[in-house]
Design a protein around this motif. Structure first.
Motif, PDB file in Angstrom:
ATOM      1  N   SER A  64       0.913  -1.137   0.186  1.00  0.00           N
ATOM      2  CA  SER A  64      -0.050  -0.124   0.137  1.00  0.00           C
ATOM      3  C   SER A  64       0.880   1.223   0.072  1.00  0.00           C
ATOM      4  N   GLU A  65       0.630   2.176  -0.730  1.00  0.00           N
ATOM      5  CA  GLU A  65       1.443   3.348  -0.921  1.00  0.00           C
ATOM      6  C   GLU A  65       0.616   4.653  -0.667  1.00  0.00           C
ATOM      7  N   PHE A  66       1.145   5.479  -0.066  1.00  0.00           N
ATOM      8  CA  PHE A  66       0.419   6.975   0.186  1.00  0.00           C
ATOM      9  C   PHE A  66       0.747   7.754  -1.382  1.00  0.00           C
ATOM     10  N   LEU A 109      -3.733   2.437   5.613  1.00  0.00           N
ATOM     11  CA  LEU A 109      -2.524   2.152   5.057  1.00  0.00           C
ATOM     12  C   LEU A 109      -2.024   1.087   6.032  1.00  0.00           C
ATOM     13  N   ALA A 110      -1.962   1.240   7.164  1.00  0.00           N
ATOM     14  CA  ALA A 110      -1.510   0.318   8.229  1.00  0.00           C
ATOM     15  C   ALA A 110      -2.470  -0.930   8.484  1.00  0.00           C
ATOM     16  N   ALA A 123      -6.847   7.092   1.206  1.00  0.00           N
ATOM     17  CA  ALA A 123      -5.555   7.018   2.067  1.00  0.00           C
ATOM     18  C   ALA A 123      -4.695   6.696   1.153  1.00  0.00           C
ATOM     19  N   GLY A 124      -4.675   6.143  -0.116  1.00  0.00           N
ATOM     20  CA  GLY A 124      -3.347   6.092  -0.959  1.00  0.00           C
ATOM     21  C   GLY A 124      -3.932   4.867  -1.974  1.00  0.00           C
ATOM     22  N   LYS A 138      -6.675  -6.009   3.055  1.00  0.00           N
ATOM     23  CA  LYS A 138      -7.382  -5.092   2.256  1.00  0.00           C
ATOM     24  C   LYS A 138      -8.634  -5.825   1.556  1.00  0.00           C
ATOM     25  N   VAL A 139      -9.621  -5.251   1.714  1.00  0.00           N
ATOM     26  CA  VAL A 139     -10.955  -6.199   1.117  1.00  0.00           C
ATOM     27  C   VAL A 139     -11.021  -5.469  -0.380  1.00  0.00           C
TER      28      VAL A 139
END
Length: 138
Positions: A31-33, A69-70, A42-43, A74-75
């Motif tokens: 996951s990236e911002f 992000l944390a 969020a990203g 992730k669904v």
């Protein structure tokens, strides 16, 4: 045909998505911002070289910003606007409507006015299309 729901949790609150909309649950994806994105995102999550928007955790009732992000999971859900990723700290599994109790719930934007009660926990049912409308800019 009996409706089924995928259940997950975020900040100790339960959420449900119709199983027909649930594409995949990812365990610790990249996951990236991304700077200058709308505050509702969020990203991004990268899946099989595809970039998928990650919904900001603050859009979920009672969940503070900054958890998306944390989040460990992730669904991925299909919406009429494309695929989006929802943050989840836990995944519960799949439940059929005849194995739980459907009841009224407090009204929140992007959620149906009903909740699933399963194993003594309430899961707010996400209306994925209405929920992701906030990500679309005119």
């Amino acid at each position: 045909m009996i409706e089924k729901f995928g259940l997950f949790s975020l900040a100790e609150r339960g959420y449900a998505v119709p199983l027909v909309r649930l594409l995949r649950v990812l365990d610790s994806p990249r996951s990236e911002f991304i700077p200058l994105i709308p505050q509702e995102m969020a990203g991004m999550v990268v899946v099989d070289d595809e970039i998928i928007p990650l919904v900001e955790s603050a859009l979920f009732p009672g969940v503070p910003a900054g958890k998306a992000l944390a989040a460990e999971f992730k669904v991925l859900v299909a919406t009429e606007y494309g695929t989006v990723a929802l943050p989840a700290e836990g995944t519960i599994g799949v439940v059929a409507a005849d194995r739980c109790v459907l009841g009224a719930a407090e009204r929140f934007a992007g959620f149906l006015p009903e909740a699933i009660n399963y194993r003594r926990k309430e899961y707010l049912v996400l209306d994925v299309d209405a929920f992701t409308m906030s990500l679309i800019r005119p």
